[in-house]
Design a protein around this motif. Structure first.
Motif, mmCIF file in Angstrom:
data_model
loop_
_atom_site.group_PDB
_atom_site.id
_atom_site.type_symbol
_atom_site.label_atom_id
_atom_site.label_comp_id
_atom_site.label_asym_id
_atom_site.label_seq_id
_atom_site.Cartn_x
_atom_site.Cartn_y
_atom_site.Cartn_z
ATOM 1 N N HIS A 170 0.829 -1.205 0.000
ATOM 2 C CA HIS A 170 0.000 0.000 0.000
ATOM 3 C C HIS A 170 0.865 1.258 0.000
ATOM 4 C CE1 HIS A 170 -3.658 -2.297 0.641
ATOM 5 N NE2 HIS A 170 -3.059 -2.937 1.634
ATOM 6 N N LEU A 171 0.403 2.271 -0.697
ATOM 7 C CA LEU A 171 1.042 3.579 -0.714
ATOM 8 C C LEU A 171 0.421 4.431 0.381
ATOM 9 C CD1 LEU A 171 3.016 5.408 -2.386
ATOM 10 C CD2 LEU A 171 1.011 6.164 -3.669
ATOM 11 N N PRO A 172 1.222 4.876 1.363
ATOM 12 C CA PRO A 172 0.631 5.693 2.435
ATOM 13 C C PRO A 172 0.188 7.051 1.901
ATOM 14 C CG PRO A 172 3.019 5.665 2.629
ATOM 15 C CD PRO A 172 2.675 4.681 1.554
ATOM 16 N N GLN A 173 -0.695 7.712 2.648
ATOM 17 C CA GLN A 173 -1.187 9.010 2.195
ATOM 18 C C GLN A 173 -0.154 10.125 2.333
ATOM 19 O OE1 GLN A 173 -4.693 8.197 4.581
ATOM 20 N NE2 GLN A 173 -4.344 6.536 3.178
ATOM 21 N N SER A 174 0.579 10.143 3.429
ATOM 22 C CA SER A 174 1.463 11.268 3.714
ATOM 23 C C SER A 174 2.841 11.075 3.087
ATOM 24 C CB SER A 174 1.592 11.458 5.230
ATOM 25 O OG SER A 174 2.144 10.303 5.819
ATOM 26 N N GLY A 175 3.646 12.152 3.130
ATOM 27 C CA GLY A 175 5.001 12.092 2.583
ATOM 28 C C GLY A 175 5.056 12.669 1.173
ATOM 29 N N PRO A 176 6.264 13.070 0.735
ATOM 30 C CA PRO A 176 6.403 13.732 -0.572
ATOM 31 C C PRO A 176 6.009 12.861 -1.749
ATOM 32 C CG PRO A 176 8.549 13.192 0.387
ATOM 33 C CD PRO A 176 7.546 12.961 1.456
ATOM 34 N N GLY B 154 3.666 10.298 -1.386
ATOM 35 C CA GLY B 154 2.507 9.557 -0.933
ATOM 36 C C GLY B 154 1.279 9.786 -1.807
ATOM 37 N N MET B 155 0.195 9.137 -1.424
ATOM 38 C CA MET B 155 -1.041 9.209 -2.194
ATOM 39 C C MET B 155 -1.606 10.627 -2.253
ATOM 40 S SD MET B 155 -3.152 7.442 -4.025
ATOM 41 C CE MET B 155 -3.071 5.694 -3.564
ATOM 42 N N MET B 156 -1.474 11.360 -1.155
ATOM 43 C CA MET B 156 -2.020 12.716 -1.146
ATOM 44 C C MET B 156 -1.322 13.595 -2.180
ATOM 45 S SD MET B 156 -2.943 15.010 2.189
ATOM 46 C CE MET B 156 -1.314 14.748 2.895
ATOM 47 N N ALA B 157 -0.001 13.465 -2.295
ATOM 48 C CA ALA B 157 0.745 14.236 -3.293
ATOM 49 C C ALA B 157 0.315 13.843 -4.702
ATOM 50 C CB ALA B 157 2.244 14.019 -3.101
ATOM 51 N N ALA B 158 0.096 12.528 -4.917
ATOM 52 C CA ALA B 158 -0.341 12.062 -6.236
ATOM 53 C C ALA B 158 -1.724 12.609 -6.583
ATOM 54 C CB ALA B 158 -0.348 10.536 -6.280
ATOM 55 N N LEU B 159 -2.606 12.662 -5.597
ATOM 56 C CA LEU B 159 -3.955 13.173 -5.845
ATOM 57 C C LEU B 159 -3.956 14.686 -6.041
ATOM 58 C CD1 LEU B 159 -6.070 11.015 -3.348
ATOM 59 C CD2 LEU B 159 -5.709 10.651 -5.798
ATOM 60 N N ASP B 160 -3.080 15.382 -5.325
ATOM 61 C CA ASP B 160 -2.977 16.832 -5.520
ATOM 62 C C ASP B 160 -2.646 17.170 -6.971
ATOM 63 O OD1 ASP B 160 -3.554 17.431 -2.891
ATOM 64 O OD2 ASP B 160 -1.465 17.719 -2.294
ATOM 65 N N GLY C 217 -5.495 17.836 -9.964
ATOM 66 C CA GLY C 217 -6.342 19.004 -10.151
ATOM 67 C C GLY C 217 -7.680 18.885 -9.453
ATOM 68 N N THR C 218 -8.751 19.308 -10.143
ATOM 69 C CA THR C 218 -10.043 19.490 -9.479
ATOM 70 C C THR C 218 -10.988 18.297 -9.588
ATOM 71 O OG1 THR C 218 -10.930 20.538 -11.482
ATOM 72 C CG2 THR C 218 -9.967 21.983 -9.795
ATOM 73 N N ARG C 219 -10.585 17.212 -10.262
ATOM 74 C CA ARG C 219 -11.492 16.056 -10.336
ATOM 75 C C ARG C 219 -11.772 15.508 -8.937
ATOM 76 N NH1 ARG C 219 -7.347 15.208 -13.023
ATOM 77 N NH2 ARG C 219 -8.338 14.712 -15.010
ATOM 78 N N ARG C 220 -12.845 14.755 -8.791
ATOM 79 C CA ARG C 220 -13.229 14.238 -7.471
ATOM 80 C C ARG C 220 -12.258 13.145 -7.032
ATOM 81 N NH1 ARG C 220 -19.270 12.138 -5.598
ATOM 82 N NH2 ARG C 220 -18.853 12.259 -3.344
ATOM 83 N N LYS C 221 -11.802 13.211 -5.775
ATOM 84 C CA LYS C 221 -10.792 12.293 -5.248
ATOM 85 C C LYS C 221 -11.274 11.734 -3.907
ATOM 86 C CE LYS C 221 -8.436 15.940 -6.026
ATOM 87 N NZ LYS C 221 -7.461 17.053 -6.149
ATOM 88 N N ILE C 222 -11.334 10.409 -3.814
ATOM 89 C CA ILE C 222 -11.888 9.749 -2.631
ATOM 90 C C ILE C 222 -10.970 8.602 -2.223
ATOM 91 C CG2 ILE C 222 -13.936 8.661 -1.635
ATOM 92 C CD1 ILE C 222 -15.529 9.707 -4.074
ATOM 93 N N GLY D 146 -8.897 18.803 -0.503
ATOM 94 C CA GLY D 146 -10.020 18.456 -1.370
ATOM 95 C C GLY D 146 -10.178 16.966 -1.593
ATOM 96 N N ILE D 147 -9.736 16.163 -0.617
ATOM 97 C CA ILE D 147 -9.808 14.701 -0.727
ATOM 98 C C ILE D 147 -10.851 14.187 0.252
ATOM 99 C CG2 ILE D 147 -8.518 12.534 -0.503
ATOM 100 C CD1 ILE D 147 -5.956 14.192 -1.087
ATOM 101 N N GLU D 148 -11.762 13.366 -0.239
ATOM 102 C CA GLU D 148 -12.832 12.807 0.583
ATOM 103 C C GLU D 148 -12.438 11.442 1.151
ATOM 104 O OE1 GLU D 148 -16.833 13.140 -1.308
ATOM 105 O OE2 GLU D 148 -15.698 14.018 -2.964
ATOM 106 N N THR D 149 -13.099 11.058 2.216
ATOM 107 C CA THR D 149 -12.942 9.741 2.812
ATOM 108 C C THR D 149 -14.235 8.963 2.580
ATOM 109 O OG1 THR D 149 -11.482 10.648 4.515
ATOM 110 C CG2 THR D 149 -12.427 8.479 4.929
ATOM 111 N N ALA D 150 -14.131 7.828 1.905
ATOM 112 C CA ALA D 150 -15.329 7.033 1.602
ATOM 113 C C ALA D 150 -15.963 6.508 2.890
ATOM 114 C CB ALA D 150 -14.968 5.866 0.694
ATOM 115 N N PHE D 151 -17.273 6.350 2.850
ATOM 116 C CA PHE D 151 -18.006 5.775 3.977
ATOM 117 C C PHE D 151 -19.027 4.786 3.431
ATOM 118 C CE2 PHE D 151 -19.969 9.775 2.705
ATOM 119 C CZ PHE D 151 -21.297 9.441 2.503
ATOM 120 N N ASP D 152 -19.432 3.839 4.243
ATOM 121 C CA ASP D 152 -20.428 2.854 3.827
ATOM 122 C C ASP D 152 -21.741 3.549 3.470
ATOM 123 O OD1 ASP D 152 -18.347 1.317 4.838
ATOM 124 O OD2 ASP D 152 -19.669 -0.117 5.834
ATOM 125 N N GLY D 153 -22.289 3.222 2.311
ATOM 126 C CA GLY D 153 -23.516 3.836 1.861
ATOM 127 C C GLY D 153 -23.305 5.055 0.985
#
Length: 307
Positions: free
Chosen positions: A248-254, A256-262, A265-270, A295-302
């Motif tokens: 797994h790729l962690p979210q934090s760090g230069p 990480g997933m957050m940098a890749a999602l940044d 641009g403006t597309r929806r990211k979850i 601008g990154i969402e966290t998925a939830f059940d439902g």
């Protein structure tokens, strides 16, 4: 195209049955603002009646009960689930197949590597042959998002492009330490009427060029949110494995997933497939606030996504 998030947690769910980490203990006691989650799975439909199940979680029965759209009640015995697509052979993505054994033969779309694991390492195919049976439909693992999409009968308006991912085969698999190109896939899912696309990858260890390409083609990306840091499990005393060790790729760090999602641009990211240890599950945590600011969402059940 409708996407239902049936489960948004990693293996074990949240809270995990035997875990007393700050998150699990906090959600049980009500001392943190957080919501319980079942193990990750989504369902996709073009009409809201017939559905393709993507990954079959051990929690599938409770997920069906929580999502009445999956039970259209057209007959004495009925289901809205018309086919199952597997991203990998992980226990938290395949053992729900056992819960669907009372139905008719089930079309199952997966790679040859996953089918081999389900025929030998964890022989669900053999077990289910005595019940409903599985009708295996081989999936390729492409290295380009521009390959022709795959159609599933009855779902002419939806196309699937399976893409090879760098991650890991399950711990029970003989391929665990010798990963192959088709052990794990991501899916670029297209509504062929509107042209809108979702990229789905609940297990993702590296953003390779063809993966980056698929993410940039998508209107919404729904990707691996397992761990916040590389050493999260070690720091909390939950495991000796890093995020990379687990595929797994962690979210934090230069890198990480957050940098890749940044960079998208403006597309929806979850984020989905969130481990019980991840601080983003605490809605008042600093980490949850950081995600929101990016601008990154966290998925939830439902959760429902309409494209």
């Amino acid at each position: 195209m409708k996407i239902l998030v049936l489960g948004s947690a990693a293996g074990g769910g949240f809270p995990q049955w035997n875990c007393n980490c700050p998150n699990c203990q906090g959600v049980r006691k009500g001392s943190i603002r957080a919501h319980a989650r079942t193990q990750s799975s989504i369902a996709v439909s073009s009409d809201g009646v017939d559905w393709i199940l993507i990954n079959a979680s051990p929690d599938i029965l409770s997920q069906i009960r929580a999502n009445p759209a999956l039970q259209p009640e057209r007959g004495t015995r009925d289901t809205g689930i018309r086919a199952v697509v597997l991203m990998d052979a992980q226990i938290d993505h395949v053992t729900g197949l056992l819960m669907l054994r009372e139905g008719r033969p089930l079309p199952l779309y997966c790679t040859a590597s996953v089918w081999d694991d389900l025929s030998n390492g964890l022989p669900l195919a053999k077990v289910l042959s005595h019940y409903c049976g599985l009708l295996w439909q081989p999936l390729p693992a492409h290295r380009s998002a521009h390959e022709p999409c795959i159609r599933i009968p009855g779902f002419d308006d939806i196309g699937f492009t399976p893409l090879s991912l760098k991650s890991k085969a399950p711990p029970y698999s003989p391929k665990r330490d010798t990963p192959g190109a088709d052990d794990n896939i991501g899916l670029l899912i297209e509504d062929r009427t509107t042209g809108r696309k979702l990229f789905y990858a609940p297990g993702l260890a590296e953003i390779e060029p063809h993966v980056d390409e698929a993410m940039r083609m998508a209107d919404c990306v729904l990707v691996d949110g397992t761990l916040w840091t590389e050493d999260e499990m070690i720091r909390l005393g939950l495991s000796r494995k890093t995020a990379s060790d687990m595929g797994h790729l962690p979210q934090s760090g230069p890198n990480g997933m957050m940098a890749a999602l940044d960079a998208l641009g403006t597309r929806r990211k979850i984020l989905i497939h969130i481990n019980n240890s991840n601080p983003i599950l605490n809605e008042d945590s600093q980490e949850a606030s950081i995600l929101k600011n990016h601008g990154i969402e966290t998925a939830f059940d439902g959760m429902e996504i309409n494209l």
